[in-house]
Write an enzyme that holds these catalytic residues in place. Structure first.
Site, short mmCIF file in Angstrom:
data_model
loop_
_atom_site.label_atom_id
_atom_site.label_comp_id
_atom_site.label_asym_id
_atom_site.label_seq_id
_atom_site.Cartn_x
_atom_site.Cartn_y
_atom_site.Cartn_z
N GLU A 229 65.62 184.97 38.83
CA GLU A 229 66.78 184.26 39.38
C GLU A 229 67.18 183.25 38.33
OE1 GLU A 229 68.86 181.39 40.54
OE2 GLU A 229 67.30 180.85 41.99
N CYS A 263 71.58 176.19 40.26
CA CYS A 263 72.08 177.48 39.76
C CYS A 263 73.31 177.92 40.53
CB CYS A 263 70.99 178.54 39.87
SG CYS A 263 69.53 178.20 38.88
#
Length: 452
Positions: A229, A263
């Site tokens: 990720e 993110c």
């Protein structure tokens, strides 16, 4: 022996120093972790669920202490830190309620007398985790894996070693076997032998694209399952028929929470030209009211960035973008790790603030001619983690959602991770999924059983 320092980002005071683990320490922890895995294969799911519920209760009971560790080490406001800890606890409770169904063998009709898919633990899973959500990133990996019977090793970011050790301790206090979840205080250069170890059966990383390339290559080299990720440059698309007030409030929260260090932060606000002026006025008003400062002060809306060097990198990206033709509407001040909420307009493709991921409190407004152009701009990025789309026409929104290259599309809502939904990206934002059924199965042996 090298050490890791924990430094308060707000005032740069040294909180603590932690000695790194030696090769002998690493071997001991691998052995304990493997032993704990073997032990947990002989425990019942009910027993593991009881430990997990005890862990959730400990987090809730001691939320103030855990939140203070987070705030001291990486700078998010105490309110944000408390919410992070409580999200870990509620996710543990969610998984306890649903893990039996997630692990239930799946019957498949074939010409066999019986055939089914079983989901079984594999061993030690190594997690390489970042500092920005130092509890949540860890727990969302650890909860389903330990419930399923795997054991976990954590190589946390070096500036949040206190968080890593506190998480290790809470699993022990909850009743999990010694070694079921452990922190490894090691540098990245010492990770390859751990990935290579035959007892380690998978590796999950949340971090930069560069880190993902390195770890993904190592996992491939040693034939280990990996989940990555990585970074994002998430578009926040506002069409002309959107509720502008709600979109503006959500845009600011989605960009500025955790000092913009997420993110899935809304890093590119792509707004239809017809409403760009109105939207700019609304977000400017909200941003001017934000107070940046001491994260322990209840009146503070946004704490510092995690390190001065990260703030310096963001300042450089800001100045490059201004030099390229972007206009500074407000903010831009930086002192050490403290960075004011900042807004750029007139941002276009080819500018640093459009092309690169900006990991901090820098919002940018990009004008789109129409919805087709908005989708085109949204997809002009090597990343594909999250996206947000704002419009009052839900039928159109569903069609447009299919055109956005992203692992997550949130319509009239802020992108967030949720235990009930799979989470992950495409393109340079990574592969594999965390959370939900899909995330739970990532590090299990998906075993076919065929009975003739």
């Amino acid at each position: 022996m090298s050490t890791f320092q924990s430094i308060n980002p707000y005032n740069q005071e040294t909180i603590a120093e932690y000695a790194s683990h030696t090769q002998a320490d690493i071997e001991k922890r691998l052995a304990w972790s493997h032993q704990a895995f073997r032990h947990m294969t002989h425990t019942s799911l009910q027993e593991r669920c009881e430990w997990m519920l005890a862990m959730a209760q400990l987090l809730k009971t001691n939320v103030d202490q855990h939140a203070a560790i987070i705030t001291r080490e990486m700078g998010k406001t105490l309110k944000e830190a408390k919410a992070e800890v409580l999200k870990c606890a509620s996710t543990a409770e969610y998984y306890v309620e649903h893990i039996a169904d997630m692990l239930q063998p799946k019957l498949i009709s074939t010409d066999a007398q019986q055939s089914y898919v079983a989901y079984e633990p594999k061993g030690i899973i190594l997690a390489i985790m970042p500092w920005n959500f130092p509890y949540w990133q860890v727990f969302r990996f650890a909860i389903p894996n330990l419930l399923a019977g795997n054991s976990g090793l954590l190589k946390h970011a070096s500036n949040v070693s206190g968080c890593a050790l506190a998480i290790e301790e809470v699993f022990l206090q909850a009743g999990f076997p010694e070694g079921a979840f452990q922190a490894l205080l090691v540098n990245s250069k010492h990770i390859e032998p751990v990935i290579a170890d035959s007892r380690v059966q998978g590796v999950t990383l949340t971090g930069s694209t560069a880190a993902g390339m390195s770890v993904g290559a190592l996992a491939g080299k040693y034939i280990k399952k990996s989940v990555l990720e990585l970074g994002g440059s998430d578009p926040f698309i506002v069409l002309k028929d959107a509720d502008l007030e709600q979109a503006a409030r959500t845009a600011v929260k989605a960009r500025m929470q955790n000092a913009g260090q997420s993110c899935i932060a809304a890093k590119r606000w792509i707004v239809e030209d017809a409403v760009a002026g109105d939207f700019t006025d609304k977000v400017s008003r909200i941003l001017r009211e934000m107070k940046q400062g001491d994260p322990f002060n209840p009146a503070t809306d946004m704490g510092p960035m995690a390190r001065p060097d990260l703030a310096g990198e963001l300042a450089q990206q800001l100045q490059q973008s201004i030099h390229q033709g972007a206009r500074l509407e407000l903010g831009g001040q930086q002192e050490s790790a403290n960075f004011a909420p900042t807004l750029l307009t007139n941002v276009e493709k080819g500018m640093t603030a459009f092309d690169e991921e900006t990991f901090g409190p820098l919002a940018v407004i990009i004008k789109a001619r129409n919805e087709e152009h908005a989708i085109e701009l949204a997809n002009q990025t090597p990343f594909g983690l999250g996206s947000s789309l704002w419009t009052s026409d839900l039928d159109r929104a569903k069609k447009l959602a299919r055109q956005i290259d992203s692992g997550n599309v949130f319509i009239n809502a802020m992108v967030r991770s949720d235990a009930r939904l799979p989470f992950g990206g495409v393109k340079l934002s990574g592969y594999g999924r965390e959370l939900s059924l899909e995330g739970t199965h990532e590090f299990l042996n998906v075993k076919t059983v065929y009975i003739a």
